[in-house]
Design a protein around this motif. Structure first.
Motif, PDB file in Angstrom:
ATOM      1  N   ARG A   1     -10.084  15.825  33.220  1.00 33.51           N
ATOM      2  CA  ARG A   1      -8.715  15.416  32.929  1.00 33.51           C
ATOM      3  C   ARG A   1      -7.677  16.167  33.766  1.00 33.51           C
ATOM      4  O   ARG A   1      -6.475  15.996  33.568  1.00 33.51           O
ATOM      5  CB  ARG A   1      -8.421  15.647  31.434  1.00 33.51           C
ATOM      6  CG  ARG A   1      -9.302  14.862  30.481  1.00 33.51           C
ATOM      7  CD  ARG A   1      -9.079  13.362  30.623  1.00 33.51           C
ATOM      8  NE  ARG A   1      -7.693  12.999  30.318  1.00 33.51           N
ATOM      9  CZ  ARG A   1      -7.285  12.614  29.120  1.00 33.51           C
ATOM     10  NH1 ARG A   1      -8.149  12.520  28.114  1.00 33.51           N
ATOM     11  NH2 ARG A   1      -6.022  12.295  28.924  1.00 33.51           N
TER      12      ARG A   1
ATOM     13  N   LEU B   1      -6.863  19.259  33.712  1.00 35.74           N
ATOM     14  CA  LEU B   1      -6.075  20.155  32.883  1.00 35.74           C
ATOM     15  C   LEU B   1      -6.328  21.604  33.311  1.00 35.74           C
ATOM     16  O   LEU B   1      -7.474  22.020  33.462  1.00 35.74           O
ATOM     17  CB  LEU B   1      -6.428  19.982  31.409  1.00 35.74           C
ATOM     18  CG  LEU B   1      -6.128  18.588  30.819  1.00 35.74           C
ATOM     19  CD1 LEU B   1      -6.641  18.485  29.387  1.00 35.74           C
ATOM     20  CD2 LEU B   1      -4.640  18.286  30.874  1.00 35.74           C
TER      21      LEU B   1
ATOM     22  N   LEU C   1      -5.035  26.678  27.290  1.00 31.27           N
ATOM     23  CA  LEU C   1      -4.451  25.731  28.239  1.00 31.27           C
ATOM     24  C   LEU C   1      -3.215  26.355  28.872  1.00 31.27           C
ATOM     25  O   LEU C   1      -2.332  26.852  28.163  1.00 31.27           O
ATOM     26  CB  LEU C   1      -4.078  24.437  27.521  1.00 31.27           C
ATOM     27  CG  LEU C   1      -5.256  23.673  26.895  1.00 31.27           C
ATOM     28  CD1 LEU C   1      -4.746  22.576  25.973  1.00 31.27           C
ATOM     29  CD2 LEU C   1      -6.153  23.086  27.968  1.00 31.27           C
TER      30      LEU C   1
ATOM     31  N   VAL D   1      -0.939  20.576  25.646  1.00 28.45           N
ATOM     32  CA  VAL D   1      -1.050  19.121  25.564  1.00 28.45           C
ATOM     33  C   VAL D   1      -0.797  18.704  24.120  1.00 28.45           C
ATOM     34  O   VAL D   1      -0.697  19.544  23.220  1.00 28.45           O
ATOM     35  CB  VAL D   1      -2.446  18.634  26.015  1.00 28.45           C
ATOM     36  CG1 VAL D   1      -2.713  19.041  27.456  1.00 28.45           C
ATOM     37  CG2 VAL D   1      -3.541  19.176  25.086  1.00 28.45           C
TER      38      VAL D   1
ATOM     39  N   ILE E   1      -5.521  12.526  24.724  1.00 30.23           N
ATOM     40  CA  ILE E   1      -4.706  13.670  25.136  1.00 30.23           C
ATOM     41  C   ILE E   1      -3.456  13.182  25.867  1.00 30.23           C
ATOM     42  O   ILE E   1      -3.533  12.340  26.770  1.00 30.23           O
ATOM     43  CB  ILE E   1      -5.520  14.605  26.052  1.00 30.23           C
ATOM     44  CG1 ILE E   1      -6.632  15.290  25.254  1.00 30.23           C
ATOM     45  CG2 ILE E   1      -4.617  15.654  26.691  1.00 30.23           C
ATOM     46  CD1 ILE E   1      -7.522  16.174  26.090  1.00 30.23           C
ATOM     47  N   VAL E   2      -2.322  13.721  25.476  1.00 30.19           N
ATOM     48  CA  VAL E   2      -1.061  13.427  26.155  1.00 30.19           C
ATOM     49  C   VAL E   2      -0.604  14.701  26.859  1.00 30.19           C
ATOM     50  O   VAL E   2      -0.413  15.741  26.223  1.00 30.19           O
ATOM     51  CB  VAL E   2       0.023  12.960  25.158  1.00 30.19           C
ATOM     52  CG1 VAL E   2       1.349  12.718  25.897  1.00 30.19           C
ATOM     53  CG2 VAL E   2      -0.419  11.698  24.440  1.00 30.19           C
ATOM     54  N   THR E   3      -0.443  14.609  28.171  1.00 25.79           N
ATOM     55  CA  THR E   3      -0.013  15.769  28.949  1.00 25.79           C
ATOM     56  C   THR E   3       1.499  15.738  29.139  1.00 25.79           C
ATOM     57  O   THR E   3       2.168  14.742  28.834  1.00 25.79           O
ATOM     58  CB  THR E   3      -0.687  15.796  30.332  1.00 25.79           C
ATOM     59  OG1 THR E   3      -0.242  14.639  31.069  1.00 25.79           O
ATOM     60  CG2 THR E   3      -2.199  15.755  30.191  1.00 25.79           C
ATOM     61  N   LEU E   4       2.042  16.823  29.661  1.00 24.66           N
ATOM     62  CA  LEU E   4       3.478  16.913  29.895  1.00 24.66           C
ATOM     63  C   LEU E   4       3.929  15.841  30.876  1.00 24.66           C
ATOM     64  O   LEU E   4       4.987  15.231  30.703  1.00 24.66           O
ATOM     65  CB  LEU E   4       3.815  18.307  30.442  1.00 24.66           C
ATOM     66  CG  LEU E   4       5.286  18.690  30.546  1.00 24.66           C
ATOM     67  CD1 LEU E   4       5.929  18.659  29.169  1.00 24.66           C
ATOM     68  CD2 LEU E   4       5.437  20.062  31.168  1.00 24.66           C
TER      69      LEU E   4
ATOM     70  N   HIS F   1       2.515  12.870  31.363  1.00 28.56           N
ATOM     71  CA  HIS F   1       2.508  11.576  30.693  1.00 28.56           C
ATOM     72  C   HIS F   1       3.724  11.422  29.798  1.00 28.56           C
ATOM     73  O   HIS F   1       4.324  10.356  29.727  1.00 28.56           O
ATOM     74  CB  HIS F   1       1.242  11.435  29.843  1.00 28.56           C
ATOM     75  CG  HIS F   1       0.001  11.282  30.678  1.00 28.56           C
ATOM     76  ND1 HIS F   1      -1.229  11.726  30.266  1.00 28.56           N
ATOM     77  CD2 HIS F   1      -0.185  10.779  31.910  1.00 28.56           C
ATOM     78  CE1 HIS F   1      -2.130  11.468  31.206  1.00 28.56           C
ATOM     79  NE2 HIS F   1      -1.505  10.890  32.216  1.00 28.56           N
TER      80      HIS F   1
END
Length: 304
Positions: free
Chosen positions: A196, A198, A219, A223, A293-296, A298
């Motif tokens: 991903r 990450l 992390l 996330v 998972i939602v990242t910054l 996204h």
């Protein structure tokens, strides 16, 4: 993949069978395990009784429950007169055994409800007491349990070996398997994070930075998972029951939360669903690597 002999499987990410159990389902499995002994044959019974659950989940539950039973009763097996009675029964039978069968040990540990590996340890410890003329060192005892060919009595060596490979809860073989599986799941977690893209720090990197008590993963950019912020991830290659989860909360998870913020715990072999009740306080439970998972990045791309 699942091992046919009852060993833990490592392919939990793709196992379609039920991993998250209600407390009622968990108690049903526990009741069925109460009369079982910790041998690999018992896992076949559990598989047949609960075909909708992963064999690894069933084995983890059984192992946790049997360890609780053992902790409640182990002291009585370590009384000197009890150990002596076990050993004398073994000596009497061993003299008349022409083959290297497991019949005596099988009969003994079933009668007294003690795991094969723990019974083997008691008998070997007592055997070495006579052999060395005094209390044997733990180093010698452990080395013979790991490598029974070092035991000078060939019949006893064969019995010790058979007890070790037939035990699914205790012994050097089980310890080795559990350690390897724990490491495999940590590698699996790292691989999933890399897929991903990450950015993260693993436990070894964190220790090198001076942290003494850390989760498996931190992390570098948090996330969101199912609407909850995640700063760290802990990998547990076991089933999450009430006792173990409460222990982990008190000894690990809350300290991680205090130091690093909210996080995610993955119980790869499942957990009691009702335990996932701390989400609003910052600890999320999953039985696999999250797919949503939602990242910054996204989040920034979401339309207003």
């Amino acid at each position: 993949r699942e091992a046919a002999d009852g060993e833990l499987s490592t392919d939990t990410a793709s196992d379609p069978r039920k991993m998250r159990l209600s407390r009622a389902e968990y108690k049903q499995i526990v009741r069925w395990t109460e009369q079982q002994r910790p041998t690999r044959q018992c896992m076949k019974v559990l598989k047949d009784k609960f075909p909708n659950h992963s064999q690894s989940t069933l084995l983890s539950i059984f192992s946790l429950e049997y360890q609780k039973r053992t902790k409640r009763t182990i002291s009585r097996h370590h009384a000197p007169d009890v150990i002596e009675s076990y050993y004398q029964r073994y000596c009497i039978i061993a003299v008349s055994i022409a083959s290297y069968s497991l019949c005596f040990f099988s009969h003994l540990y079933h009668c007294v409800d003690l795991s094969p590996a723990l019974m083997a340890r008691l008998i070997l410890d007592r055997f070495l007491l006579d052999l060395e003329g005094g209390m044997p060192s733990k180093t010698i005892l452990n080395s013979m349990l790991k490598e029974p060919s070092l035991i000078p009595d060939q019949i006893l060596a064969k019995h010790i070996y058979q007890c070790t490979i037939n035990d699914c809860c205790y012994g050097p073989l089980v310890d080795c398997i559990k350690h390897a599986i724990g490491q495999e799941h940590e590698v699996l977690l790292c691989d999933k994070l890399k897929e991903r893209n990450l950015s993260f720090l693993d436990e070894n990197q964190l220790r090198a930075m001076g942290y003494d008590k850390t989760p498996d993963i931190i992390l570098e950019v948090p996330v969101a998972v199912e609407g909850h912020i995640v700063h760290w991830i802990e990998s547990k290659a076991s089933f999450g029951d009430d006792h173990s989860h409460r222990t982990y909360l008190n000894e690990q998870f809350w300290s991680y939360w205090n130091r690093f913020g909210p996080g995610l715990v993955i119980y790869w072999y499942g957990f009691i669903g009702e335990l996932d009740c701390q989400r609003d306080r910052g600890i999320l439970l999953k039985d696999c690597f999250p797919t949503d998972i939602v990242t910054l990045c996204h989040a920034a791309q979401q339309p207003e």
